[in-house]
Scaffold this active site. Structure first.
Site, mmCIF file in Angstrom:
data_model
loop_
_atom_site.group_PDB
_atom_site.id
_atom_site.type_symbol
_atom_site.label_atom_id
_atom_site.label_comp_id
_atom_site.label_asym_id
_atom_site.label_seq_id
_atom_site.Cartn_x
_atom_site.Cartn_y
_atom_site.Cartn_z
ATOM 1 N N GLN A 61 0.811 -1.219 0.000
ATOM 2 C CA GLN A 61 0.000 0.000 0.000
ATOM 3 C C GLN A 61 0.843 1.267 0.000
ATOM 4 O O GLN A 61 0.339 2.364 -0.201
ATOM 5 C CB GLN A 61 -0.934 0.004 1.205
ATOM 6 C CG GLN A 61 -0.228 0.140 2.548
ATOM 7 C CD GLN A 61 -1.143 -0.046 3.734
ATOM 8 O OE1 GLN A 61 -1.495 -1.174 4.076
ATOM 9 N NE2 GLN A 61 -1.530 1.046 4.375
ATOM 10 N N CYS A 114 -5.077 0.269 3.640
ATOM 11 C CA CYS A 114 -5.095 -1.149 4.001
ATOM 12 C C CYS A 114 -6.482 -1.758 3.837
ATOM 13 O O CYS A 114 -6.635 -2.922 3.444
ATOM 14 C CB CYS A 114 -4.589 -1.338 5.422
ATOM 15 S SG CYS A 114 -5.582 -0.504 6.695
ATOM 16 N N HIS A 119 -5.980 -1.386 11.619
ATOM 17 C CA HIS A 119 -5.315 -1.922 10.434
ATOM 18 C C HIS A 119 -6.070 -3.127 9.894
ATOM 19 O O HIS A 119 -6.455 -4.019 10.659
ATOM 20 C CB HIS A 119 -3.874 -2.312 10.763
ATOM 21 C CG HIS A 119 -3.114 -2.831 9.577
ATOM 22 N ND1 HIS A 119 -2.988 -2.118 8.410
ATOM 23 C CD2 HIS A 119 -2.456 -4.013 9.375
ATOM 24 C CE1 HIS A 119 -2.276 -2.820 7.545
ATOM 25 N NE2 HIS A 119 -1.953 -3.966 8.098
ATOM 26 N N ASN A 137 -0.951 -9.494 4.462
ATOM 27 C CA ASN A 137 -0.818 -8.070 4.748
ATOM 28 C C ASN A 137 -0.569 -7.308 3.452
ATOM 29 O O ASN A 137 -0.417 -7.907 2.376
ATOM 30 C CB ASN A 137 0.320 -7.843 5.756
ATOM 31 C CG ASN A 137 0.181 -6.534 6.516
ATOM 32 O OD1 ASN A 137 -0.699 -5.718 6.233
ATOM 33 N ND2 ASN A 137 1.052 -6.317 7.476
#
Length: 341
Positions: free
Chosen positions: A137, A143, A284, A304
Site C-alpha cells: 500500500q 489497508c 489496520h 498483509n
C-alpha cells in the site's frame, strides 16, 4: 572559573562520546540505507539514525526473549525501521469504522455457518491458488481497500477458477469514503465492497496502483470482477470465523496494531499483551487466508499489504482462540458472488 569551564567542556565531550554510535552501528546504518535505498537530507539523517538504533535495540532485546521461549514470534529490522511508531501508523494503517454503508450487508448467523459441518484442523487458500501475490500500500492509508480487494480476488477465483489481480487504485479514486486525508482515504472494507457491488472493479493491469488519490478513471470495459453482495460475520466469534474461512473463502478483518512490535514482526505466532479487541481500537485491515497451529499454538494466517520484505514474505500468523486477540474477529466480512452465500 577557567577550571570550571574546562571541566564542563570535558563533561560535554564525554557525554557526546558516550552517545556516539559505534563503528558496528554505523556500518549497520549504512547497510540499511543501501538495502532499502533510503536517502535523507543532512538535517534529517541524525534523527533517522537515532530512530533506527532504538528500533535495532528493541528488536535485539525481543529476539533474546524469543530464543529463550518467552515470546512466540521473532522480529527483524526492515524497511520501516527508520520510523517511530507514530510515523509508521500515520502511513501504513488506515482502517476506520466509518459507519454503515447505505446498503445493508447480509448478516451470516452462527447457525447457518456451523451447519456446514466440521472443517479441517488447518487450511491455507494459497494451496488452492486462490490468493494473489503480496502487494504494498506504500505511504497511503489504504489497508482497508487492499483487504477488501484481496477478498474479492479470492472469491472470484473460487467461483470462476480465474485468479485476476484487481485494482486498489480504482477503489481509492472512485469510492465515496467519508474520511479523506488529502492524498489518501481511510475507511473500512464494507465501504469498498459496496463500491464494487455497484460498479464492479477494473483489473490492476488496466488501472495500476499509484498510492494517492487521482481522478476516477473507472472503465466498465476493463472490469475484472463483480460481486452480488457482502456479508458481515458475528462479532467476536472465532469458531464461526474459522468455518467461514474454510468453507466460504478468505475473510477481511481488522486488528489493533498499535503495539510497535507488529511493525517489526518477522515470523512465528504474533501475540501482544498490549493490543485490545474492542471496535474502537481497530486500526489496520488484513485478509485471513487460512489458519493452523505452530508449536501447538493456534494461529490465523493473514495476508498483509506492506510488501514482501515484512513478515513471512508479506504474510503473518496471529494468535487464534486467544480471546479474539487484537480484535481479529471483531469486524469480519467478505464479498458474495452469488445468492448461495
Amino acid at each position: 572559573m577557567k577550571l570550571f569551564v574546562t571541566l564542563s567542556c570535558l563533561s560535554v565531550l564525554v557525554i557526546l562520546s558516550a552517545a556516539a554510535p559505534s563503528k558496528n552501528e554505523l556500518e549497520e546504518w549504512t547497510k540499511f540505507k543501501v538495502t532499502y535505498d533510503k536517502k535523507y537530507s543532512s538535517a534529517e539523517e541524525g534523527r533517522k539514525m537515532e530512530i533506527f538504533l532504538e528500533n535495532k535495540k528493541r528488536v535485539e532485546e525481543h529476539n533474546q526473549r524469543y530464543k529463550k521461549g518467552l515470546v512466540s514470534f521473532s522480529m527483524s529490522l526492515n524497511k520501516f525501521s527508520d520510523l517511530t511508531e507514530d510515523e509508521f501508523r500515520s502511513m501504513k494503517t488506515g482502517f476506520i469504522n466509518s459507519g454503515k454503508p447505505s446498503r445493508k450487508p447480509i448478516l451470516k448467523t452462527k447457525q447457518s455457518l456451523l451447519r456446514r459441518g466440521d472443517v479441517p484442523q488447518s487450511f491455507d487458500w494459497r494451496d488452492k491458488n486462490a490468493v494473489t501475490p503480496i502487494k504494498d500500500q506504500k505511504q497511503c492509508l489504504s489497508c482497508w481497500i487492499f483487504s477488501a480487494v484481496g477478498a474479492v480476488e479470492s472469491q472470484h477465483f473460487i467461483k470462476t477458477g480465474q485468479l485476476v489481480t484487481l485494482s486498489e487504485q480504482n477503489v481509492l479514486d472512485c469510492v465515496n469514503a467519508p474520511v479523506d486525508t488529502g492524498h489518501c482515504r481511510v475507511g473500512w472494507m464494507d465501504t469498498a465492497f459496496e463500491y464494487i457491488l455497484n460498479n464492479g472493479i477494473d483489473t490492476e493491469e488496466s488501472y495500476p496502483y499509484e498510492a494517492e488519490i487521482k481522478e476516477c478513471r473507472f472503465d466498465a470495459a476493463n472490469v475484472g470482477a463483480t460481486i452480488t453482495g457482502y456479508a458481515d460475520l458475528p462479532s467476536g466469534d472465532e469458531k464461526v470465523l474459522k468455518t467461514a474461512v474454510a468453507t466460504v473463502g478468505p475473510v477481511s478483518v481488522a486488528i489493533d496494531s498499535m503495539d510497535g512490535n507488529f511493525q517489526h514482526y518477522q515470523s512465528g505466532v504474533y501475540y501482544s499483551e498490549n493490543c485490545q479487541n474492542t471496535e474502537d481500537k481497530l486500526d489496520h485491515a488484513l485478509l485471513i487466508i487460512g489458519y493452523g497451529k505452530e508449536n501447538g499454538q493456534p494461529y490465523w494466517l493473514v495476508k498483509n499489504s506492506w510488501g514482501t520484505t515484512w513478515g513471512e514474505d508479506g504474510f503473518a500468523k496471529i494468535a487464534r482462540n486467544k480471546d479474539n486477540h487484537c480484535g481479529i474477529a471483531t469486524k469480519p466480512s467478505y464479498p458474495v458472488i452469488d445468492s448461495a452465500e
